[in-house]
Design an enzyme around this catalytic site. Sequence first.
Site, PDB file in Angstrom:
ATOM      1  N   ASP A   4     -14.661 -18.297 -25.541  1.00 60.34           N
ATOM      2  CA  ASP A   4     -15.382 -18.346 -26.804  1.00 60.34           C
ATOM      3  C   ASP A   4     -16.649 -19.167 -26.609  1.00 60.34           C
ATOM      4  O   ASP A   4     -16.585 -20.328 -26.210  1.00 60.34           O
ATOM      5  CB  ASP A   4     -14.459 -19.005 -27.841  1.00 60.34           C
TER       6      ASP A   4
ATOM      7  N   ASP B 147     -19.653 -12.927 -29.245  1.00 56.79           N
ATOM      8  CA  ASP B 147     -19.547 -14.250 -28.620  1.00 56.79           C
ATOM      9  C   ASP B 147     -18.157 -14.584 -28.087  1.00 56.79           C
ATOM     10  O   ASP B 147     -17.902 -15.738 -27.763  1.00 56.79           O
ATOM     11  CB  ASP B 147     -19.985 -15.335 -29.599  1.00 56.79           C
ATOM     12  N   GLU B 148     -17.258 -13.616 -28.023  1.00 52.25           N
ATOM     13  CA  GLU B 148     -15.955 -13.942 -27.434  1.00 52.25           C
ATOM     14  C   GLU B 148     -15.326 -12.745 -26.733  1.00 52.25           C
ATOM     15  O   GLU B 148     -15.599 -11.592 -27.065  1.00 52.25           O
ATOM     16  CB  GLU B 148     -15.005 -14.546 -28.473  1.00 52.25           C
TER      17      GLU B 148
END
Length: 413
Positions: A23, A138-139
């Site tokens: 993350d 974003d992860e």
Amino acid sequence: MSSAPDPAPRCERLPERLIAHLDMDAFYASVELLRHPELKGLPVVIGGGRRPSGPSPDGVQRAHARLRDYAGRGVITTATYPARALGVHSGMGLMKAAALAPDAILLPVDFDEYRRHSRLFKAAVAEIAPVIEDRGIDEIYIDLTDVPGARDAVDDDPLGGVRLIGQRLKQAVLQATGLSCSVGITPNKLLSKLSSDLDKPDGLTVLMPHDIPHRLWPLPASRINGIGPKASARLVELGIHTIGELAATPLATLLEAFGRSYGQWLHDAAHGRDDRAVVTWREPKSISRETTFERDLHPRDDRATLGPIFTRLCEQLAADLQRKGYVGRGIGVKLRYDDFRIVTRSLTLPQATRDAAVIRLWAGRCLKTVPLERRLRLIGVKMASLVAGDGSPPDTPAGASESLPLFDDPPAP
DNA sequence: TCTGGGGTCCTAGGACCC
DNA sequence: TCTGGGGTCCTAGGACCC
């Protein structure tokens, strides 16, 4: 269960699977700090964007807009850690955030730049571990099970190999982007998602089943991915606040309160059980466009404003379908009224399309069945039941489709 | 002047078919 | 004058996630 005292509780066998969740730390805000290093350490929020702030009322042109100068309907997309310390967080309305942190810097969102850094960090990870599941910008989840070295002990630490890989992943992301991330590595996705959050920012948490009672049971049940506000509130009504309390709740109680499917899932999740695979590719199920108006619009009084907005959404949806290579049969509209109620209407087309005019026509027919007394806050258009392709029937000679009627009339109301 | 935009999955009732 | 059972598709709404 062994009855003999266990002198080395850490020395259990490695689990079948080793799954990482990675993350990025305050992703949008961190990307902005790369461009604006002078803002490091300051409270910065990313969001808004619909209304660029002009000069402040005192006429002094500052280098960056302040939250207090903002007027509009936006929400915070990301806040830096110093901003979070002031009580603002993503999802919060900007006007409310301005009351809490009037001096925080406000930057507009720049999705192109975030997407660029997203590609960079994912490519860096893929060099080390190629089995990656995308979970947004974003992860990611990463299957480390077959990564060389993952199961090697280091200095008698059976988890040493996996820790080294975790550090390599973080280092590779930093080198590729200049950004830090937090990583959790456990036997499954559910536990890894929880773990990556335990030591944020710039954390690395390796967690095995015997760690669950002391590391996870004290956490609020709402930290589990899939337990949202409604389920949390219902759990609190049952006197269940933590993951440990959830784990101690009899299955029968959960089945009765939440139904067969969700009740069973809650029980499994609390005990850290999750056998979902890391999925490297999914066909999209739907593509949509929606917009919130700067002010609430009345369906009749503001027809002249609403019509072009609606047509534009349909055109954007058609362009998205074209760009991504899909056609669809399930057309739908979504309205949000000024009281925040949402209504949806959908229709199944006789034939898949991505033609803007056809979408506009059928979306308009969907709209006609919706009550239009209240003012509207949002309108959206969606295409579902997607099929890859350009809409021409497969195995049909070129030109043959021209003789087919493009569409039947819609069924009479 | 509270509360964005893009998604997924699940449920539940009714239509319709065999 | 009582009343199957299974399967699929369609539609609307809602919870949840990033």
